[in-house]
Scaffold this motif. Structure first.
Motif, PDB file in Angstrom:
ATOM      1  N   ALA A  96       3.766  -0.958   5.458  1.00 40.83           N
ATOM      2  CA  ALA A  96       4.487   0.314   5.360  1.00 40.83           C
ATOM      3  C   ALA A  96       3.479   1.347   4.891  1.00 40.83           C
ATOM      4  CB  ALA A  96       5.629   0.193   4.365  1.00 40.83           C
ATOM      5  N   ILE A  97       3.286   2.410   5.679  1.00 35.10           N
ATOM      6  CA  ILE A  97       2.280   3.413   5.313  1.00 35.10           C
ATOM      7  C   ILE A  97       2.889   4.735   4.857  1.00 35.10           C
ATOM      8  CG2 ILE A  97       0.464   2.417   6.738  1.00 35.10           C
ATOM      9  CD1 ILE A  97       1.047   4.574   8.842  1.00 35.10           C
ATOM     10  N   ARG A  98       4.174   4.916   5.126  1.00 37.53           N
ATOM     11  CA  ARG A  98       4.809   6.172   4.715  1.00 37.53           C
ATOM     12  C   ARG A  98       6.314   5.999   4.687  1.00 37.53           C
ATOM     13  NH1 ARG A  98       5.880  11.143   8.205  1.00 37.53           N
ATOM     14  NH2 ARG A  98       6.572  12.632   6.680  1.00 37.53           N
ATOM     15  N   LYS A  99       6.949   6.594   3.705  1.00 40.22           N
ATOM     16  CA  LYS A  99       8.406   6.629   3.641  1.00 40.22           C
ATOM     17  C   LYS A  99       8.852   7.953   4.262  1.00 40.22           C
ATOM     18  CE  LYS A  99      11.062   6.817  -0.265  1.00 40.22           C
ATOM     19  NZ  LYS A  99      11.587   6.349  -1.559  1.00 40.22           N
ATOM     20  N   ILE A 133       0.806  -1.224   0.000  1.00 37.48           N
ATOM     21  CA  ILE A 133       0.000   0.000   0.000  1.00 37.48           C
ATOM     22  C   ILE A 133       0.839   1.273   0.000  1.00 37.48           C
ATOM     23  CG2 ILE A 133      -1.980  -1.146   1.068  1.00 37.48           C
ATOM     24  CD1 ILE A 133      -1.256   0.305   3.689  1.00 37.48           C
ATOM     25  N   LEU A 134       2.146   1.134   0.003  1.00 39.99           N
ATOM     26  CA  LEU A 134       3.027   2.302  -0.037  1.00 39.99           C
ATOM     27  C   LEU A 134       2.890   2.967  -1.395  1.00 39.99           C
ATOM     28  CD1 LEU A 134       5.100   3.622   1.877  1.00 39.99           C
ATOM     29  CD2 LEU A 134       6.861   2.333   0.690  1.00 39.99           C
ATOM     30  N   ASP A 135       2.724   4.280  -1.419  1.00 40.72           N
ATOM     31  CA  ASP A 135       2.463   4.979  -2.685  1.00 40.72           C
ATOM     32  C   ASP A 135       3.720   5.404  -3.437  1.00 40.72           C
ATOM     33  OD1 ASP A 135       3.265   7.006  -1.024  1.00 40.72           O
ATOM     34  OD2 ASP A 135       1.519   8.281  -1.357  1.00 40.72           O
ATOM     35  N   GLU A 136       4.875   4.941  -2.983  1.00 41.26           N
ATOM     36  CA  GLU A 136       6.111   5.230  -3.705  1.00 41.26           C
ATOM     37  C   GLU A 136       7.061   4.044  -3.586  1.00 41.26           C
ATOM     38  OE1 GLU A 136       8.496   8.419  -1.861  1.00 41.26           O
ATOM     39  OE2 GLU A 136       6.974   8.420  -0.299  1.00 41.26           O
ATOM     40  N   GLU A 137       8.034   3.993  -4.453  1.00 39.55           N
ATOM     41  CA  GLU A 137       9.009   2.910  -4.484  1.00 39.55           C
ATOM     42  C   GLU A 137       9.871   2.953  -3.217  1.00 39.55           C
ATOM     43  OE1 GLU A 137      10.036  -0.396  -6.362  1.00 39.55           O
ATOM     44  OE2 GLU A 137       8.545   0.955  -7.195  1.00 39.55           O
ATOM     45  N   ALA A 138      10.159   1.796  -2.651  1.00 40.80           N
ATOM     46  CA  ALA A 138      11.018   1.710  -1.474  1.00 40.80           C
ATOM     47  C   ALA A 138      12.285   0.948  -1.842  1.00 40.80           C
ATOM     48  CB  ALA A 138      10.286   1.002  -0.339  1.00 40.80           C
ATOM     49  N   LEU A 191      16.467  -0.381  -0.252  1.00 41.78           N
ATOM     50  CA  LEU A 191      17.308  -0.626   0.913  1.00 41.78           C
ATOM     51  C   LEU A 191      17.811   0.704   1.470  1.00 41.78           C
ATOM     52  CD1 LEU A 191      19.457  -3.681  -0.239  1.00 41.78           C
ATOM     53  CD2 LEU A 191      17.358  -3.678   1.105  1.00 41.78           C
ATOM     54  N   GLY A 192      17.782   0.827   2.785  1.00 40.71           N
ATOM     55  CA  GLY A 192      18.249   2.047   3.433  1.00 40.71           C
ATOM     56  C   GLY A 192      17.161   3.081   3.667  1.00 40.71           C
ATOM     57  N   ASP A 193      16.009   2.930   2.999  1.00 39.33           N
ATOM     58  CA  ASP A 193      14.895   3.852   3.236  1.00 39.33           C
ATOM     59  C   ASP A 193      14.324   3.613   4.628  1.00 39.33           C
ATOM     60  OD1 ASP A 193      15.029   5.015   0.727  1.00 39.33           O
ATOM     61  OD2 ASP A 193      13.371   3.845  -0.107  1.00 39.33           O
ATOM     62  N   PHE A 194      13.733   4.670   5.200  1.00 40.33           N
ATOM     63  CA  PHE A 194      13.050   4.567   6.485  1.00 40.33           C
ATOM     64  C   PHE A 194      11.557   4.585   6.248  1.00 40.33           C
ATOM     65  CE2 PHE A 194      17.186   5.982   7.790  1.00 40.33           C
ATOM     66  CZ  PHE A 194      17.383   5.373   9.022  1.00 40.33           C
ATOM     67  N   LEU A 195      10.848   3.742   6.999  1.00 41.04           N
ATOM     68  CA  LEU A 195       9.404   3.616   6.848  1.00 41.04           C
ATOM     69  C   LEU A 195       8.712   3.818   8.185  1.00 41.04           C
ATOM     70  CD1 LEU A 195       9.322   0.260   4.837  1.00 41.04           C
ATOM     71  CD2 LEU A 195       9.182   2.575   3.887  1.00 41.04           C
ATOM     72  N   ILE A 196       7.449   4.242   8.091  1.00 41.76           N
ATOM     73  CA  ILE A 196       6.529   4.165   9.222  1.00 41.76           C
ATOM     74  C   ILE A 196       5.650   2.966   8.924  1.00 41.76           C
ATOM     75  CG2 ILE A 196       4.558   5.246  10.376  1.00 41.76           C
ATOM     76  CD1 ILE A 196       7.213   6.504  11.147  1.00 41.76           C
ATOM     77  N   ILE A 197       5.545   2.065   9.893  1.00 45.35           N
ATOM     78  CA  ILE A 197       4.827   0.806   9.702  1.00 45.35           C
ATOM     79  C   ILE A 197       3.671   0.744  10.690  1.00 45.35           C
ATOM     80  CG2 ILE A 197       5.029  -1.715   9.815  1.00 45.35           C
ATOM     81  CD1 ILE A 197       8.103  -1.222   9.303  1.00 45.35           C
ATOM     82  N   HIS A 198       2.514   0.292  10.195  1.00 51.26           N
ATOM     83  CA  HIS A 198       1.350   0.094  11.054  1.00 51.26           C
ATOM     84  C   HIS A 198       0.664  -1.197  10.655  1.00 51.26           C
ATOM     85  CE1 HIS A 198      -2.019   0.905  13.629  1.00 51.26           C
ATOM     86  NE2 HIS A 198      -2.842   0.742  12.616  1.00 51.26           N
ATOM     87  N   ALA A 199       0.408  -2.055  11.622  1.00 50.89           N
ATOM     88  CA  ALA A 199      -0.308  -3.316  11.409  1.00 50.89           C
ATOM     89  C   ALA A 199       0.297  -4.148  10.278  1.00 50.89           C
ATOM     90  CB  ALA A 199      -1.786  -3.040  11.153  1.00 50.89           C
ATOM     91  N   GLY A 200       1.624  -4.131  10.182  1.00 52.78           N
ATOM     92  CA  GLY A 200       2.303  -4.959   9.193  1.00 52.78           C
ATOM     93  C   GLY A 200       2.417  -4.367   7.803  1.00 52.78           C
TER      94      GLY A 200
END
Length: 86
Positions: free
Chosen positions: A52-55, A34-39, A41-50
């Motif tokens: 990734a919701i935001r980079k 459901i992440l709206d952009e490419e992720a 290695l090395g990127d930081f994410l906010i994760i909720h309920a399994g």
């Protein structure tokens, strides 16, 4: 109450990122579906309920982790003991 802690991607396999939480050795898996952009290695994410919701921009992630560490330190000084993951 949920608290989202920045997590750094250390591996990606089949649309699932394995992320390191804070500066420790704790890891969590997060779906990237459901992440709206490419992720990457090395990127930081906010994760909720399994998921990734935001980079996050790396500087934002570092500042957030610093603030969380400062809060934990202040709580410990006040005699409040917490489990540490940051």
């Amino acid at each position: 109450m949920c608290l989202a802690v920045p997590a750094e991607i250390i591996e990606i396999s089949d649309g699932v990122a394995t992320c390191r939480v804070g500066e420790g050795e704790t890891t969590v898996n997060a779906s990237l579906m459901i992440l709206d952009e490419e992720a990457a290695l090395g990127d930081f994410l906010i994760i909720h309920a399994g998921f990734a919701i935001r980079k996050l921009h790396p500087e934002e992630a570092r500042e957030t982790l610093k603030v969380l560490r400062d809060v934990i330190a202040a709580a410990e000084e006040a005699g409040i003991v917490q489990d540490r993951v940051v």
